[in-house]
Design a protein around this motif. Structure first.
Motif, PDB file in Angstrom:
ATOM      1  N   UNK A  89       0.844  -1.192   0.000  1.00 35.98           N
ATOM      2  CA  UNK A  89       0.000   0.000   0.000  1.00 35.98           C
ATOM      3  C   UNK A  89       0.881   1.245   0.000  1.00 35.98           C
ATOM      4  N   UNK A  90       0.552   2.200  -0.838  1.00 36.84           N
ATOM      5  CA  UNK A  90       1.327   3.430  -0.889  1.00 36.84           C
ATOM      6  C   UNK A  90       1.294   4.122   0.470  1.00 36.84           C
ATOM      7  N   UNK A  91       2.469   4.447   0.988  1.00 36.80           N
ATOM      8  CA  UNK A  91       2.556   5.074   2.297  1.00 36.80           C
ATOM      9  C   UNK A  91       2.430   4.093   3.448  1.00 36.80           C
ATOM     10  N   UNK A  92       2.496   2.798   3.151  1.00 37.88           N
ATOM     11  CA  UNK A  92       2.354   1.795   4.201  1.00 37.88           C
ATOM     12  C   UNK A  92       3.516   1.770   5.178  1.00 37.88           C
ATOM     13  N   UNK A  93       4.678   2.198   4.708  1.00 40.37           N
ATOM     14  CA  UNK A  93       5.871   2.221   5.562  1.00 40.37           C
ATOM     15  C   UNK A  93       6.488   3.609   5.508  1.00 40.37           C
ATOM     16  N   UNK A  94       6.714   4.208   6.666  1.00 35.63           N
ATOM     17  CA  UNK A  94       7.248   5.561   6.743  1.00 35.63           C
ATOM     18  C   UNK A  94       8.737   5.531   7.057  1.00 35.63           C
ATOM     19  N   UNK A  95       9.541   5.985   6.120  1.00 37.95           N
ATOM     20  CA  UNK A  95      10.985   6.014   6.315  1.00 37.95           C
ATOM     21  C   UNK A  95      11.385   7.279   7.066  1.00 37.95           C
ATOM     22  N   UNK A  96      12.368   7.133   7.949  1.00 32.94           N
ATOM     23  CA  UNK A  96      12.925   8.277   8.658  1.00 32.94           C
ATOM     24  C   UNK A  96      14.424   8.337   8.403  1.00 32.94           C
ATOM     25  N   UNK A  97      14.917   9.528   8.148  1.00 28.10           N
ATOM     26  CA  UNK A  97      16.334   9.672   7.852  1.00 28.10           C
ATOM     27  C   UNK A  97      17.179   9.476   9.100  1.00 28.10           C
ATOM     28  N   UNK A  98      18.245   8.721   8.953  1.00 20.36           N
ATOM     29  CA  UNK A  98      19.211   8.537  10.040  1.00 20.36           C
ATOM     30  C   UNK A  98      20.236   9.667   9.869  1.00 20.36           C
ATOM     31  N   UNK A  99      19.973  10.765  10.525  1.00 20.37           N
ATOM     32  CA  UNK A  99      20.719  11.996  10.280  1.00 20.37           C
ATOM     33  C   UNK A  99      22.206  11.841  10.538  1.00 20.37           C
TER      34      UNK A  99
END
Length: 209
Positions: free
Chosen positions: A158-168
């Motif tokens: 599903x589009x948007x099913x997983x939210x990626x977060x940047x490892x700054x």
């Protein structure tokens, strides 16, 4: 099956009974559409696994009726669906991998990881065969109710099913490192990947406990 909605146009329904007689599938669609390219059955004749319509895909609805729904049939159906899938590019392939992981399909996971390696992506993952991956991933659903499993499986693909977060602290001006987690009733499985910020090219991917 349309419920309380009044159809805008005449509807047709195609019915399929599985080869083993345990399941009934119904494909509902506007009568004016040709479903030749959409109506697709698994190799063993057990499941209806329709392709996505190139014309108004939201107008096609598939229903699955079973007297004894169980997780084994659910995972088998998903694996049968994935046998017809392919990955045309390595870019954003982590989303296809996340879907295969969520669906407990070890065959698809191995196929995707091998394709990434051949595409020059630096892959860090357990060197497991298809069966080991399948047992490991489906084992993460052990003890969960069917409704809980179904709720989690709706995230797959599903589009948007997983939210990626940047490892700054691991990213820089040229390369972005990102992380997201695939949820299971028994824990989460993190996937970390890096991309070129200029080209969006996938550079590395790791999947680990």
């Amino acid at each position: 099956m349309p419920g309380g909605e009044k159809p805008r146009e005449p509807l047709s329904i195609q019915i399929m009974v599985s080869g083993d007689g345990k399941h009934v599938f119904a494909l509902q669609y506007p009568s004016r559409f040709d479903i030749t390219q959409v109506f697709r059955v698994s190799d063993d004749g057990r499941y209806l696994i329709p392709a996505t319509s190139r014309v108004n895909p939201s107008d096609f609805h598939t229903y699955w009726f079973s007297a004894e729904p169980n997780t084994d049939d659910l995972f088998d159906m998903l694996a049968a669906k994935n046998k017809t899938n392919y990955m045309p590019t390595t870019n954003r392939a982590y989303l296809a991998l996340a879907s295969a992981v969520q669906e407990g399909d070890g065959r698809m996971v191995v196929k995707l990881l091998e394709a990434l390696k051949k595409g020059g992506v630096d892959v860090k993952a357990p060197e497991w065969d298809e069966l080991t991956w399948t047992h490991y991933l489906q084992g993460k659903y052990t003890g969960a109710s069917l409704p809980t499993i179904m709720e989690l499986l709706t995230k797959a693909g599903v589009q948007g099913g997983y939210e990626s977060k940047e490892v700054v602290d691991q990213s820089d001006d040229k390369i972005g490192v990102y992380r997201f987690e695939v949820p299971f009733p028994n824990g989460k499985l993190p996937i970390t990947y890096s991309e070129s910020k200029a080209e969006g090219k996938l550079l590395s991917l790791s999947i680990a406990e």
